[in-house]
Structures are given as C-alpha cells and as structure tokens.
Scaffold this active site. Structure first.
Site, PDB file in Angstrom:
ATOM      1  N   SER A 113      37.524  56.952  47.542  1.00 41.72           N
ATOM      2  CA  SER A 113      37.540  58.418  47.471  1.00 41.72           C
ATOM      3  C   SER A 113      38.083  59.033  48.762  1.00 41.72           C
ATOM      4  CB  SER A 113      36.152  58.968  47.148  1.00 41.72           C
ATOM      5  OG  SER A 113      35.151  58.348  47.907  1.00 41.72           O
ATOM      6  N   ARG A 115      21.241  52.615  53.219  1.00 38.68           N
ATOM      7  CA  ARG A 115      21.008  53.702  52.267  1.00 38.68           C
ATOM      8  C   ARG A 115      20.065  53.207  51.167  1.00 38.68           C
ATOM      9  NH1 ARG A 115      27.230  54.917  51.005  1.00 38.68           N
ATOM     10  NH2 ARG A 115      27.084  52.665  50.696  1.00 38.68           N
ATOM     11  N   HIS A 149      29.427  44.470  48.324  1.00 44.78           N
ATOM     12  CA  HIS A 149      30.126  45.587  48.981  1.00 44.78           C
ATOM     13  C   HIS A 149      31.409  45.088  49.627  1.00 44.78           C
ATOM     14  CE1 HIS A 149      30.853  49.161  51.448  1.00 44.78           C
ATOM     15  NE2 HIS A 149      30.164  49.765  50.505  1.00 44.78           N
TER      16      HIS A 149
HETATM   17  N1  HAX Z   1      28.204  40.685  40.783  1.00 47.03           N
HETATM   18  C1  HAX Z   1      29.080  39.743  40.362  1.00 47.03           C
HETATM   19  N2  HAX Z   1      30.210  39.421  41.001  1.00 47.03           N
HETATM   20  C2  HAX Z   1      30.446  40.038  42.150  1.00 47.03           C
HETATM   21  C3  HAX Z   1      29.572  40.999  42.687  1.00 47.03           C
HETATM   22  C4  HAX Z   1      28.420  41.330  41.948  1.00 47.03           C
HETATM   23  N3  HAX Z   1      27.567  42.273  42.330  1.00 47.03           N
HETATM   24  N4  HAX Z   1      30.081  41.443  43.857  1.00 47.03           N
HETATM   25  C5  HAX Z   1      31.232  40.779  44.040  1.00 47.03           C
HETATM   26  N5  HAX Z   1      31.471  39.952  43.010  1.00 47.03           N
HETATM   27  C6  HAX Z   1      32.653  39.124  42.783  1.00 47.03           C
HETATM   28  C7  HAX Z   1      33.873  40.030  42.645  1.00 47.03           C
HETATM   29  O1  HAX Z   1      33.960  40.573  41.317  1.00 47.03           O
HETATM   30  C8  HAX Z   1      34.992  39.084  42.985  1.00 47.03           C
HETATM   31  O2  HAX Z   1      35.233  38.263  41.860  1.00 47.03           O
HETATM   32  P1  HAX Z   1      36.739  37.780  41.480  1.00 47.03           P
HETATM   33  O3  HAX Z   1      37.252  37.100  42.708  1.00 47.03           O
HETATM   34  O4  HAX Z   1      36.536  36.906  40.321  1.00 47.03           O
HETATM   35  O5  HAX Z   1      37.486  39.041  41.163  1.00 47.03           O
HETATM   36  C9  HAX Z   1      34.365  38.230  44.085  1.00 47.03           C
HETATM   37  O6  HAX Z   1      32.935  38.339  43.907  1.00 47.03           O
HETATM   38  C10 HAX Z   1      34.722  38.650  45.490  1.00 47.03           C
HETATM   39  O7  HAX Z   1      34.339  39.992  45.662  1.00 47.03           O
HETATM   40  P2  HAX Z   1      33.904  40.519  47.100  1.00 47.03           P
HETATM   41  O8  HAX Z   1      35.018  40.227  48.046  1.00 47.03           O
HETATM   42  O9  HAX Z   1      32.549  40.029  47.445  1.00 47.03           O
HETATM   43  O10 HAX Z   1      33.766  42.067  46.835  1.00 47.03           O
HETATM   44  P3  HAX Z   1      34.913  43.149  46.725  1.00 47.03           P
HETATM   45  O11 HAX Z   1      35.151  43.695  48.078  1.00 47.03           O
HETATM   46  O12 HAX Z   1      36.094  42.636  45.979  1.00 47.03           O
HETATM   47  O13 HAX Z   1      34.230  44.242  45.789  1.00 47.03           O
HETATM   48  C11 HAX Z   1      32.440  45.560  44.984  1.00 47.03           C
HETATM   49  C12 HAX Z   1      33.153  45.018  46.233  1.00 47.03           C
HETATM   50  C13 HAX Z   1      31.417  46.592  45.424  1.00 47.03           C
HETATM   51  C14 HAX Z   1      33.484  46.261  44.084  1.00 47.03           C
HETATM   52  C15 HAX Z   1      31.764  44.390  44.236  1.00 47.03           C
HETATM   53  O14 HAX Z   1      30.789  43.809  45.059  1.00 47.03           O
HETATM   54  C16 HAX Z   1      31.148  44.809  42.915  1.00 47.03           C
HETATM   55  O15 HAX Z   1      31.856  44.881  41.902  1.00 47.03           O
HETATM   56  N6  HAX Z   1      29.803  45.110  42.906  1.00 47.03           N
HETATM   57  C17 HAX Z   1      29.138  45.615  41.731  1.00 47.03           C
HETATM   58  C18 HAX Z   1      29.531  47.071  41.476  1.00 47.03           C
HETATM   59  C19 HAX Z   1      28.924  47.994  42.521  1.00 47.03           C
HETATM   60  O16 HAX Z   1      27.748  47.901  42.844  1.00 47.03           O
HETATM   61  N7  HAX Z   1      29.738  48.939  43.023  1.00 47.03           N
HETATM   62  C20 HAX Z   1      29.246  49.978  43.961  1.00 47.03           C
HETATM   63  C21 HAX Z   1      29.626  49.701  45.403  1.00 47.03           C
HETATM   64  C22 HAX Z   1      29.109  50.778  46.313  1.00 47.03           C
HETATM   65  C23 HAX Z   1      30.037  51.923  46.320  1.00 47.03           C
HETATM   66  O17 HAX Z   1      31.127  51.951  46.858  1.00 47.03           O
HETATM   67  N8  HAX Z   1      29.669  52.967  45.693  1.00 47.03           N
HETATM   68  O18 HAX Z   1      30.527  53.970  45.611  1.00 47.03           O
END
Ligand code: HAX
Length: 423
Positions: free
Chosen positions: A233, A318, A309
């Site tokens: 964002s 938080r 994250h």
């Molecule tokens: N559950 C399952 N798999 C997960 C995971 C989780 N909570 N967190 C990371 N992974 C996976 C990713 O999907 C990725 O898989 P692929 O390589 O197969 O694509 C792998 O682990 C590596 O990811 P990462 O490097 O640890 O994390 P990223 O930086 O790529 O992504 C995310 C960060 C927050 C998007 C990710 O941890 C996620 O999808 N979490 C669940 C959704 C979530 O809680 N989002 C809110 C985040 C807070 C925020 O910004 N709010 O606005």
C-alpha cells in the site's frame, strides 16, 4: 509548541537541503546489490526508497520515528500522525490544534454518499471506501494549485492540505460504508471534540457502554498506521504520488493494494480461519485439534492466515499488543481464547517448513477476535478499519516526499534475455 503546519514549514526546507546535498556528495556511491532471487522475488530486502516515518526491524517490528511501537501504544492516532510527519509528539496545545483542524475538515459532502448509495449491494466495502476517496478528488487543492502553477518547493503545502482533508474525512466515509453496506441505519456524524479513535468507534454505531471499543479503535488505528515504505500500500501510494498525482489518487491507489489477500485483506481471512476451526471442533479446540487443522490447511496448499511476514522474523509487536488487550479485557471470550491457543501451536508447525521464513504471527492474527467480541462481526469490513489507519502512514510519507522533492519512480525492467545475459 508550533502547530503541525508550522513545524513542517520549519523542518521541510532543511530536509530538502539535506537530501539534496547528500545526493550531490554521495550520488555515485553504491549502496545496494540485487540477486536474481530478489529480482524475481518481489525485490525483498533491496534498498530502493527513502522513508523516514518508520522502520521495521526483522527482530523488533515496527519502530515509529525511533519509538518501538509497544512503548507508544497508548498515544492517540492523531498524535501518531503528528509524529510520523515531524518526528515529535505534539504537546497538549498542538494536539488540540490538530484535533480542531480535523473537526473543521470532517464534513463529507452529500455527493459522496449519493455515489456510495448507488453502488450495487455486493460491492466490497473496500471498493466502496476507495470510491468514496476517489470521488472526493475534485476537492484536491494540490491539483488546483499545480494547474495554476506553483514552485516545486511549495508542493508539500497543498499535499498536506489534501492529506488533512483525507485524514479528517476517511473515518466518516469508512463508518458510513459500514452503516450503508450492512443496513445499520442512518449515518452517524462526526462529533467535534472527540478524538479520532473514539469518533470512528462512535460513528460505526457499535454499542460501547464500557468505552472499551473506543479504546480498541485507538489501538487499532495506532497499530496499523505505518510499516515503513516498501509494503504494497505504501509503495503504491508512493509511486502514484511520484507522478504528482494528487493525494486522493495516490491514497486510493494504495488502498486498492491493501485490498489484496496477502496484504490487508488477510485480516478478514484470519478470523474466518479461526471460526471455521472452532466450527470443525465444536468450540474452543484443543492444541492437538489446532495442529491437525493447521496441517490440513497447509496440505490443501493454502496459507495459514495471520502467520508469516515479508520482513519480520519474530512475533509482530502489533500482535503482542492486541493479545495484551484481549488478556486484559476479554480473557474468557472463546474466540479470543482460540486465537491465543493457536499462537502456542502454529509457529511450531510452520517451523517444520524451511521455505516459510517467518513462522510467527503478524498483526492480523489477533485483531479480528477483539472486533468480533465487541460486535463488529462483518469480516469483509475489517480491511476498511486497516485502511483508515494506514491512510495516516501513506499520507505522512507522501507529504514528506513532496517536501524533499522525490523524483518520479521509474526502476528499470529487463526482459528475460537481458536478465539471462547478466548471470
Ligand atoms: N502459511 C503457509 N505458507 C506460508 C505462510 C503461511 N502463513 N507464510 C509463508 N508461506 C510460504 C509462502 O506462500 C511461500 O511459498 P511458495 O514459495 O510456495 O510461494 C514461502 O512460504 C516463502 O514465503 P516467505 O518468504 O516466508 O513469505 P513472503 O515474504 O513471500 O510472504 C506473506 C509474506 C505475509 C505474504 C506470507 O507469509 C503469507 O502469505 N502469510 C499469510 C497471509 C497473511 O497473514 N498476510 C498478512 C501479512 C501482514 C500484512 O501485511 N498485512 O497487511
């Protein structure tokens, strides 16, 4: 103490000079390298923009202008906004002046409601909120002054003017979206003299006999206000504003990014996951049941919402703050209890998957259970709450960038052949 406007008028020319001189002196020096993994992986960790409002340390979480979040959690959102912009908290006089300023700007014109009322019933509340902001764009002082002609040194002045208008109106629009979309009755107007958090809580119309919901709203607005510059964002807002699109365009664009399930929309998905978990096991689940449900989620190829994250490598402060609030006010609430027990189980399961870099909870893992307890039970709406808060960070960053005269954003893309030739 000086008002926000006076303080910035004193600080911004100095910042502008400082950055300009720095660029002149050090412009040719290298500060970052990028690997192929970073290039293809969302530029994770690549230094690419300046952001003074806050930093996110992987092992500490959000630090606003040098203050770790949990040390300033009881500050009011308007104080946080002042601090994001100036690096200082306002004294009582400056805080009051900002509050009065917001009071004066809080009126939402009738045409905004006309547009929102005409939107289809199944429009997402985020689409409604963003439409409300975009339709206000005609009020932009930045656009008006730009078309009339102003110097670059003046850009921040109408940018701040627009920012304060958006900040003052967004709680009313957001609360109005809630009342319109969920047929909650008439729109409740802003109450002059009431702080931002309590005002928003009041305009939502959620019964609050104890004042705890208003307290939660203050916390919510403070906690989500900023998360440095590179999140979707903030970065989107930054890019759009770098083209000198006015703050209405830029904030609306940023919030469209917040509407994504991997970013702000995750908070609606988190509570869904918790309630489905409780549904599956007929109430507060045991640790064993939570473990099974987590494994099933992962085996189905889904993410466990609220965990992981892009930057953090520890429990999000938080989340800790919301957990403390829940332990203090609603320790026996079954949904809250489930959230707290999930925290004892999920990280250990996620740790088994080396690809998941952060097994710890993020901000979204706990807040929904608190909102649910106080009667705000429309999950689809949760990202709107996040938006009201994040608008503060986006707007503060935008004003500061116009202040220092940041260039239009234009990184270099490569086609695959060119990329391949570089390795
Ligand atoms: N559950 C399952 N798999 C997960 C995971 C989780 N909570 N967190 C990371 N992974 C996976 C990713 O999907 C990725 O898989 P692929 O390589 O197969 O694509 C792998 O682990 C590596 O990811 P990462 O490097 O640890 O994390 P990223 O930086 O790529 O992504 C995310 C960060 C927050 C998007 C990710 O941890 C996620 O999808 N979490 C669940 C959704 C979530 O809680 N989002 C809110 C985040 C807070 C925020 O910004 N709010 O606005």
């Amino acid at each position: 103490m000086a008002t926000l406007q006076e303080k910035l008028a004193e600080q911004i020319p100095k910042s502008r000079q400082k950055v300009k001189a720095f660029a002149k002196e050090h412009g040719a020096k290298e500060i970052a390298k990028v690997t192929v993994a970073q290039f293809l992986g969302g530029l994770r960790g690549v230094y690419g923009l300046l952001c003074d409002t806050s930093v996110v340390e992987p092992d500490k979480g959000l630090i606003i202008r040098g203050h770790p979040l949990l040390e300033i959690k009881d500050k009011w959102p308007e104080e946080i906004f002042f601090c994001l912009l100036t690096g200082e908290f306002p004294d009582e006089e400056a805080k009051k002046s900002l509050q009065q300023d917001l009071d004066k700007r809080s009126y939402v014109p009738e045409y905004v409601w006309d547009v929102l009322e005409s939107m289809p019933d199944d429009s997402h509340p985020m689409a409604m909120l963003n439409t409300g902001i975009l339709v206000l764009e005609r009020e932009s002082v930045f656009r008006k002054m730009y078309s009339e002609g102003m110097t670059k040194e003046q850009y921040w002045i109408p940018a701040l003017e627009d920012a304060l208008q958006i900040l003052a109106k967004i709680p009313s629009i957001a609360a109005g979206v809630y009342r319109l979309h969920y047929n909650k009755g008439d729109i409740i107007p802003w109450t002059p003299g009431l702080d931002l958090g309590a005002n928003y809580a009041n305009m939502l119309g959620v019964p609050d006999p104890t004042g705890e919901f208003a307290e939660l709203m203050r916390l919510y607005l403070t906690f989500h206000s900023d998360h440095e510059g590179g999140n979707v964002s903030a970065y989107t807002c930054y890019t759009v504003a770098s083209a000198l699109s006015d703050p209405y365009y830029a904030v609306s664009a940023g919030l469209n990014g917040l509407a994504g399930p991997l970013h702000g929309l995750a908070n609606q998905e988190c509570l869904n996951w918790i309630l489905e978990l409780m549904d599956e096991f007929g109430g507060v689940p045991t640790k064993k049941q939570i473990e099974k449900y987590t494994r099933d989620t992962l085996a189905a190829g889904k993410v466990v919402p609220g965990y992981g994250h892009a930057v953090l490598r520890t429990t999000d402060p938080r989340y800790t703050g919301f957990l403390e609030f829940g332990k203090k006010h609603i320790p026996e609430d079954p949904v809250f209890k489930t959230v707290a027990t999930v925290f004892e189980v999920v990280p250990n399961v996620l740790k088994e998957f080396p690809k998941i870099k952060n097994p710890w909870p993020n901000v979204d893992a706990g807040s929904g259970s608190l909102l649910f307890h106080y009667g705000l039970r429309e999950f689809e709406y949760y990202t709107v709450l996040f938006s009201v808060s994040r608008a503060m960070g986006m707007l503060a960053q935008l004003v500061l960038h116009r202040g220092i005269g940041t260039a239009i954003n234009r990184p270099k893309s490569l086609d695959f052949n060119r990329l391949s030739s570089l390795v």
